[in-house]
Design a protein around this motif. Structure first.
Motif, PDB file in Angstrom:
ATOM      1  N   VAL A 250       0.412  -1.056  -0.251  1.00 46.05           N
ATOM      2  CA  VAL A 250      -0.056   0.092   0.151  1.00 46.05           C
ATOM      3  C   VAL A 250       1.258   0.897  -0.244  1.00 46.05           C
ATOM      4  O   VAL A 250       1.922   1.303   1.179  1.00 46.05           O
ATOM      5  CB  VAL A 250      -0.961   0.072   1.106  1.00 46.05           C
ATOM      6  N   PRO A 251       0.832   2.387  -0.697  1.00 48.02           N
ATOM      7  CA  PRO A 251       1.779   3.221  -0.731  1.00 48.02           C
ATOM      8  C   PRO A 251       1.416   4.338   0.210  1.00 48.02           C
ATOM      9  O   PRO A 251       0.145   4.152   1.275  1.00 48.02           O
ATOM     10  CB  PRO A 251       0.805   4.918  -1.778  1.00 48.02           C
ATOM     11  N   ALA A 252       2.637   4.496   0.270  1.00 48.31           N
ATOM     12  CA  ALA A 252       2.737   5.375   1.857  1.00 48.31           C
ATOM     13  C   ALA A 252       2.168   6.699   1.988  1.00 48.31           C
ATOM     14  O   ALA A 252       2.062   6.965   0.910  1.00 48.31           O
ATOM     15  CB  ALA A 252       4.188   5.417   2.564  1.00 48.31           C
ATOM     16  N   THR A 253       1.370   6.607   3.312  1.00 50.77           N
ATOM     17  CA  THR A 253       0.477   8.099   3.154  1.00 50.77           C
ATOM     18  C   THR A 253       1.219   9.300   2.708  1.00 50.77           C
ATOM     19  O   THR A 253       1.012   9.680   2.167  1.00 50.77           O
ATOM     20  CB  THR A 253       0.312   8.584   4.274  1.00 50.77           C
ATOM     21  N   HIS A 254       2.694   9.893   3.186  1.00 53.69           N
ATOM     22  CA  HIS A 254       3.761  11.258   2.829  1.00 53.69           C
ATOM     23  C   HIS A 254       3.856  10.804   1.133  1.00 53.69           C
ATOM     24  O   HIS A 254       4.007  11.429   0.964  1.00 53.69           O
ATOM     25  CB  HIS A 254       4.618  10.996   3.139  1.00 53.69           C
TER      26      HIS A 254
END
Length: 323
Positions: free
Chosen positions: A17-21
């Motif tokens: 899952v892509p990192a939030t930042h």
């Protein structure tokens, strides 16, 4: 101790899952809202309603949870977390229902304005305004204006602690307590040992915290303001009793524990619990993770005990101290 197996299983599911930042804000918000489908069914409450109140930036939505029984009930003002940027009343609906049912209190969850559209101090202004409104309208809420606790997780813990500071410094209303769940209490720089040890690999990362702070503050110099970073307050006296929960594998662990120590040194009654094996945000997983169930039980037991005590001369006392 090692990461709890139930938490590790959740971390493993998030692999890829892509990192939030790394995401645009709208996409990050959608990603966090998608978590709702993964959460367990929360406790039942008697009634949930919504009200719009006059906020400093326009109409301010509050979701009100009432427990079974006959009021007036104690009142918990709840401010949701996720970096001042993400999440909503819906992502924290289960947490509020569990607090309401478990502690037998009215919970008012505040839909404060989010950054980066609304930077510091706009979210805090909303939380302070909502707390004052709830105190003034306690009768309508079936609540007791003399038994108000501010509560929040992560950035919401920051807003709860900062609200307590503001109300102390600005003459009230009186608070009976502050419930701070793995709170943000300080800026990411210079950072603590837990910021270094837990910088990545456990969900919340240092880079994501930097991303949150960049969105929240108009200027990094604002981090010196104790209403933005409560650990930087010059005085901790005359603040309400606190329960502070931290997680072993959380970049924010040490600043939460440092905040508890500063309160205790100022003579404030503090209960501090580090939940070993847990990571930041673990209270989302009540009903899924055993230790999350235990932490929620600790929160509600602490609230019930606090509500049962007669208000002492120092509980929520409005002093003249300034941060």
């Amino acid at each position: 101790m090692p990461v709890d197996p139930q938490i590790q299983a959740l971390l493993d599911k998030g692999t890829g899952v892509p990192a939030t930042h790394t995401l645009p804000v709208p996409e990050a918000r959608r990603q966090y809202e998608a978590r709702i489908a993964l959460m367990a069914t929360p406790a039942a409450v008697a009634e949930v309603s919504e009200r719009h109140l006059a906020g400093p930036g326009g109409p301010l939505l509050a979701r009100i949870y009432r427990p079974h029984g006959t009021g007036p009930f104690p009142l918990v003002m709840f401010f949701h977390g996720s970096g001042f940027v993400l999440c909503s009343l819906d992502t924290h609906d289960g947490m509020c229902r569990n607090l309401c049912a478990g502690a037998g209190c009215v919970v008012v969850s505040v839909d404060y304005r989010l950054a980066p559209e609304h930077k510091f101090p706009a979210p805090l202004d909303d939380c302070v305004t909502a707390t004052r409104w709830a105190a003034e309208h306690a009768g309508e809420l079936m609540a007791d204006a003399g038994t108000i606790v501010v509560a929040g997780d992560s950035a919401g813990g920051n807003l709860a602690a900062a609200t307590a500071l503001r109300l102390r410094d600005e003459g009230g209303p009186r608070l009976r307590g502050q419930l701070l769940m793995y709170p943000v209490t300080d800026y990411h720089t210079p950072g603590t040992r837990s910021y270094r040890d837990n910088a990545e690999g456990y969900g919340l990362t240092r880079e994501t915290m930097e991303w949150f702070w960049d969105h929240y503050l108009a200027d990094p110099a604002d981090a010196a303001n104790p209403y933005a970073a409560p650990l930087r307050a010059a005085c901790f006296e005359a603040l309400p009793p606190a329960l502070v929960l931290t997680a072993e594998y959380d970049p924010l662990r040490d600043e939460g524990e440092d905040f508890a120590a500063r309160l205790q040194a100022a003579g404030v009654s503090v209960q501090l619990t580090r939940w070993d094996g847990m990571n930041h945000g673990f209270l989302f997983w009540v009903g899924k993770v055993d230790k999350a169930d235990g932490a929620m039980a600790e929160c509600t037991a602490w609230l019930r005990a606090l509500f049962a005590e007669p208000a002492g001369p120092a509980d929520g006392r409005q002093g003249q101290a300034r941060p």
